[in-house]
Write a protein that holds these residues in place. Structure first.
Motif, PDB file in Angstrom:
ATOM      1  N   LYS A 249       9.920   5.076  14.864  1.00 53.19           N
ATOM      2  CA  LYS A 249       8.718   5.892  14.969  1.00 53.19           C
ATOM      3  C   LYS A 249       7.555   5.145  15.632  1.00 53.19           C
ATOM      4  CE  LYS A 249      10.555   9.354  12.706  1.00 53.19           C
ATOM      5  NZ  LYS A 249      10.897  10.632  13.400  1.00 53.19           N
ATOM      6  N   GLY A 250       7.758   3.885  15.994  1.00 55.93           N
ATOM      7  CA  GLY A 250       6.688   3.121  16.626  1.00 55.93           C
ATOM      8  C   GLY A 250       5.577   2.725  15.676  1.00 55.93           C
ATOM      9  N   VAL A 251       5.892   2.616  14.392  1.00 56.41           N
ATOM     10  CA  VAL A 251       4.901   2.265  13.382  1.00 56.41           C
ATOM     11  C   VAL A 251       4.706   0.753  13.351  1.00 56.41           C
ATOM     12  CG1 VAL A 251       4.474   2.208  10.885  1.00 56.41           C
ATOM     13  CG2 VAL A 251       5.396   4.291  11.963  1.00 56.41           C
ATOM     14  N   ASP A 252       3.445   0.313  13.307  1.00 54.40           N
ATOM     15  CA  ASP A 252       3.191  -1.124  13.170  1.00 54.40           C
ATOM     16  C   ASP A 252       2.290  -1.462  11.994  1.00 54.40           C
ATOM     17  OD1 ASP A 252       0.578  -0.522  14.075  1.00 54.40           O
ATOM     18  OD2 ASP A 252       1.093  -1.040  16.137  1.00 54.40           O
ATOM     19  N   THR A 253       1.865  -0.433  11.238  1.00 52.73           N
ATOM     20  CA  THR A 253       0.972  -0.644  10.099  1.00 52.73           C
ATOM     21  C   THR A 253       1.462   0.170   8.912  1.00 52.73           C
ATOM     22  OG1 THR A 253      -0.936  -1.016  11.537  1.00 52.73           O
ATOM     23  CG2 THR A 253      -1.407  -0.390   9.255  1.00 52.73           C
ATOM     24  N   VAL A 254       1.448  -0.460   7.723  1.00 55.19           N
ATOM     25  CA  VAL A 254       1.778   0.264   6.496  1.00 55.19           C
ATOM     26  C   VAL A 254       0.591   0.200   5.554  1.00 55.19           C
ATOM     27  CG1 VAL A 254       4.278   0.067   6.634  1.00 55.19           C
ATOM     28  CG2 VAL A 254       2.983  -1.805   5.614  1.00 55.19           C
ATOM     29  N   ALA A 255       0.151   1.364   5.086  1.00 56.39           N
ATOM     30  CA  ALA A 255      -0.884   1.460   4.059  1.00 56.39           C
ATOM     31  C   ALA A 255      -0.154   1.692   2.739  1.00 56.39           C
ATOM     32  CB  ALA A 255      -1.834   2.602   4.357  1.00 56.39           C
ATOM     33  N   MET A 256      -0.217   0.718   1.848  1.00 57.45           N
ATOM     34  CA  MET A 256       0.683   0.706   0.696  1.00 57.45           C
ATOM     35  C   MET A 256       0.014   1.102  -0.607  1.00 57.45           C
ATOM     36  SD  MET A 256       3.138  -2.535   1.618  1.00 57.45           S
ATOM     37  CE  MET A 256       4.240  -2.143   0.277  1.00 57.45           C
ATOM     38  N   THR A 257       0.744   1.934  -1.361  1.00 60.98           N
ATOM     39  CA  THR A 257       0.349   2.354  -2.702  1.00 60.98           C
ATOM     40  C   THR A 257       1.593   2.286  -3.585  1.00 60.98           C
ATOM     41  OG1 THR A 257       0.883   4.705  -2.343  1.00 60.98           O
ATOM     42  CG2 THR A 257      -1.325   3.978  -1.702  1.00 60.98           C
ATOM     43  N   GLY A 258       1.409   2.491  -4.904  1.00 61.19           N
ATOM     44  CA  GLY A 258       2.576   2.689  -5.748  1.00 61.19           C
ATOM     45  C   GLY A 258       2.748   1.711  -6.883  1.00 61.19           C
ATOM     46  N   ALA A 259       4.002   1.557  -7.314  1.00 60.65           N
ATOM     47  CA  ALA A 259       4.346   0.804  -8.525  1.00 60.65           C
ATOM     48  C   ALA A 259       5.511  -0.168  -8.234  1.00 60.65           C
ATOM     49  CB  ALA A 259       4.763   1.784  -9.629  1.00 60.65           C
ATOM     50  N   GLU A 260       5.561  -1.281  -8.916  1.00 61.65           N
ATOM     51  CA  GLU A 260       4.496  -1.911  -9.637  1.00 61.65           C
ATOM     52  C   GLU A 260       3.893  -3.001  -8.774  1.00 61.65           C
ATOM     53  OE1 GLU A 260       4.868  -2.893 -13.855  1.00 61.65           O
ATOM     54  OE2 GLU A 260       6.926  -2.157 -13.765  1.00 61.65           O
ATOM     55  N   THR A 261       2.612  -3.235  -8.938  1.00 62.65           N
ATOM     56  CA  THR A 261       1.866  -4.207  -8.147  1.00 62.65           C
ATOM     57  C   THR A 261       2.588  -5.537  -8.025  1.00 62.65           C
ATOM     58  OG1 THR A 261      -0.133  -3.249  -9.121  1.00 62.65           O
ATOM     59  CG2 THR A 261      -0.399  -5.309  -7.892  1.00 62.65           C
ATOM     60  N   ASP A 262       3.142  -6.018  -9.140  1.00 65.86           N
ATOM     61  CA  ASP A 262       3.675  -7.376  -9.225  1.00 65.86           C
ATOM     62  C   ASP A 262       5.200  -7.434  -9.181  1.00 65.86           C
ATOM     63  OD1 ASP A 262       3.423  -5.933 -11.563  1.00 65.86           O
ATOM     64  OD2 ASP A 262       3.053  -7.654 -12.842  1.00 65.86           O
ATOM     65  N   VAL A 263       5.845  -6.332  -8.818  1.00 65.29           N
ATOM     66  CA  VAL A 263       7.308  -6.340  -8.700  1.00 65.29           C
ATOM     67  C   VAL A 263       7.693  -5.704  -7.356  1.00 65.29           C
ATOM     68  CG1 VAL A 263       9.512  -5.795  -9.812  1.00 65.29           C
ATOM     69  CG2 VAL A 263       7.506  -6.224 -11.222  1.00 65.29           C
ATOM     70  N   CYS A 264       7.926  -4.402  -7.343  1.00 68.66           N
ATOM     71  CA  CYS A 264       8.412  -3.760  -6.125  1.00 68.66           C
ATOM     72  C   CYS A 264       7.369  -3.729  -5.013  1.00 68.66           C
ATOM     73  CB  CYS A 264       8.905  -2.355  -6.433  1.00 68.66           C
ATOM     74  SG  CYS A 264      10.382  -2.353  -7.489  1.00 68.66           S
ATOM     75  N   VAL A 265       6.105  -3.532  -5.366  1.00 66.85           N
ATOM     76  CA  VAL A 265       5.060  -3.572  -4.334  1.00 66.85           C
ATOM     77  C   VAL A 265       4.968  -4.981  -3.754  1.00 66.85           C
ATOM     78  CG1 VAL A 265       2.597  -3.323  -3.863  1.00 66.85           C
ATOM     79  CG2 VAL A 265       3.774  -1.633  -5.286  1.00 66.85           C
ATOM     80  N   LEU A 266       4.987  -5.994  -4.606  1.00 69.34           N
ATOM     81  CA  LEU A 266       4.935  -7.375  -4.146  1.00 69.34           C
ATOM     82  C   LEU A 266       6.077  -7.690  -3.185  1.00 69.34           C
ATOM     83  CD1 LEU A 266       4.067 -10.368  -4.215  1.00 69.34           C
ATOM     84  CD2 LEU A 266       5.426 -10.597  -6.314  1.00 69.34           C
ATOM     85  N   ALA A 267       7.306  -7.375  -3.569  1.00 72.72           N
ATOM     86  CA  ALA A 267       8.462  -7.654  -2.720  1.00 72.72           C
ATOM     87  C   ALA A 267       8.346  -6.929  -1.385  1.00 72.72           C
ATOM     88  CB  ALA A 267       9.748  -7.245  -3.437  1.00 72.72           C
ATOM     89  N   SER A 268       7.862  -5.694  -1.420  1.00 73.35           N
ATOM     90  CA  SER A 268       7.731  -4.901  -0.187  1.00 73.35           C
ATOM     91  C   SER A 268       6.619  -5.435   0.704  1.00 73.35           C
ATOM     92  CB  SER A 268       7.470  -3.437  -0.547  1.00 73.35           C
ATOM     93  OG  SER A 268       8.517  -2.921  -1.352  1.00 73.35           O
ATOM     94  N   VAL A 269       5.503  -5.841   0.105  1.00 74.05           N
ATOM     95  CA  VAL A 269       4.397  -6.405   0.873  1.00 74.05           C
ATOM     96  C   VAL A 269       4.846  -7.654   1.605  1.00 74.05           C
ATOM     97  CG1 VAL A 269       2.196  -7.632   0.650  1.00 74.05           C
ATOM     98  CG2 VAL A 269       2.506  -5.429  -0.465  1.00 74.05           C
ATOM     99  N   LEU A 270       5.508  -8.569   0.915  1.00 78.24           N
ATOM    100  CA  LEU A 270       5.906  -9.831   1.536  1.00 78.24           C
ATOM    101  C   LEU A 270       6.945  -9.609   2.634  1.00 78.24           C
ATOM    102  CD1 LEU A 270       5.973 -12.244  -1.523  1.00 78.24           C
ATOM    103  CD2 LEU A 270       4.178 -11.931   0.188  1.00 78.24           C
ATOM    104  N   ASP A 271       7.866  -8.678   2.431  1.00 79.24           N
ATOM    105  CA  ASP A 271       8.827  -8.383   3.496  1.00 79.24           C
ATOM    106  C   ASP A 271       8.141  -7.726   4.687  1.00 79.24           C
ATOM    107  OD1 ASP A 271      11.038  -9.549   2.404  1.00 79.24           O
ATOM    108  OD2 ASP A 271      11.873  -7.696   1.582  1.00 79.24           O
TER     109      ASP A 271
END
Length: 204
Positions: A128-150
């Motif tokens: 889709k040509g996406v280069d930016t992700v605006a992130m929300t959701g659960a949990e800050t210190d588990v799945c969000v953390l892993a997704s942010v770092l990747d």
């Protein structure tokens, strides 16, 4: 240490990436995340504005613990009640307030913490040509953390909507927000939900 900078540049070529807002994390479920109800209105507002540009992920547990390798097998042996052979129907679905947005919002399933591992997410965003992700959701210190770092490792611009994250651990949430502000100044930006429309003018 340089604090994570607030968002000042316009947000373009973006998706709203909403992590694991599922019934299994809602009130009364086995992995209840009490903050979910508090942040849900902010996430609903973002979904309402950017419906077609929203991607929901769902954490899909195995049918049986033995279906997963290594330490995941140990994890799901402890949490056997979370395996699909034991879960009541609908527990892995999005919470009703968000399920109504899909479609046109996209739903991508994943087997682990990160939204990018074992899923089609990276290929979908690249297509889709996406280069930016605006992130929300659960949990800050588990799945969000892993997704942010990747997302950072894959080169995406990461914008965290700080009042649209939730955790079952206040200490974990606060520690991660401190880390984002002090350790990732060039790759992670923070914004509040009310500020997002001014910075991200693309809408479906």
């Amino acid at each position: 240490m340089i604090p994570a900078k607030p968002v000042v540049e316009p947000i373009t070529n973006a998706v709203h990436l909403c992590i694991d807002m599922q019934n299994i994390f809602a009130r009364g479920s086995i992995w209840e995340t009490p903050w979910m109800e508090r942040v849900l209105p902010a996430i609903v507002g973002i979904c309402d504005r950017y419906t077609a540009r929203t991607v929901f992920t769902r954490f899909i547990t195995p049918l049986h613990a033995a279906d997963r390798p290594g330490r995941w097998r140990r994890y799901f042996t402890k949490w056997e009640s979370a395996t699909r052979s034991r879960l009541p129907a609908g527990q892995l679905d999005l919470v009703p307030a968000l399920a109504r947005f899909a479609p046109p919002a996209t739903v991508i399933d994943k087997p682990g913490y990160s939204a990018f591992v074992g899923s089609t997410l990276a290929a979908f965003l690249n297509e889709k040509g996406v280069d930016t992700v605006a992130m929300t959701g659960a949990e800050t210190d588990v799945c969000v953390l892993a997704s942010v770092l990747d997302a950072v490792d894959l080169g995406f611009r990461v914008v965290i909507v700080e009042d649209a994250l939730c955790s079952s651990s206040d200490a974990g949430h606060d520690a991660l927000m401190t880390m984002y502000r002090t350790r990732f100044a060039e790759q992670i930006e923070l914004v509040r939900a009310e500020e997002l429309p001014e910075l991200w003018r693309e809408a479906a």
